[in-house]
Design a protein around this motif. Sequence first.
Motif, short mmCIF file in Angstrom:
data_model
loop_
_atom_site.label_atom_id
_atom_site.label_comp_id
_atom_site.label_asym_id
_atom_site.label_seq_id
_atom_site.Cartn_x
_atom_site.Cartn_y
_atom_site.Cartn_z
N LYS A 21 -44.06 23.16 -13.29
CA LYS A 21 -45.52 23.24 -13.33
C LYS A 21 -46.08 22.38 -14.48
CE LYS A 21 -46.38 26.13 -9.97
NZ LYS A 21 -47.25 25.79 -8.85
N VAL A 25 -48.91 19.33 -14.59
CA VAL A 25 -50.11 19.44 -15.41
C VAL A 25 -50.20 18.28 -16.41
CG1 VAL A 25 -51.28 20.84 -17.17
CG2 VAL A 25 -50.32 21.94 -15.13
N GLU A 79 -51.15 26.69 -12.99
CA GLU A 79 -51.45 25.38 -13.53
C GLU A 79 -52.79 25.37 -14.23
OE1 GLU A 79 -50.83 22.19 -10.67
OE2 GLU A 79 -49.02 23.17 -9.93
#
Length: 94
Positions: A21, A25, A79
């Motif tokens: 994740k 990001v 996120e």
Amino acid sequence: MLKVIAACGSGMGSSQLIKMKLQKVFKKLGIAADIYHTNVGDAKSQANNYDVVFCSESLIGQFTGSKATVIGLKNLLSEAEMTEKIEAAKLADK
């Protein structure tokens, strides 16, 4: 390049999910980051070699005294939460 460590209790599944994740990001935010994942014990001993530690909010206390910025997550898969906390910590400036 920002050096990041993602930590969870056992260093297996959760830290790998956090890492995946975070990669998304950081890419969206245009921040170059090298991300490593491991268990909290290993992360604690290596934290001073990293710029940022991401972990569950319940594990933040394990990093008391660390030079790294420690970011606790309520939802390890969010996120949106990661983005918010990365921006709040001004990691793009590091």
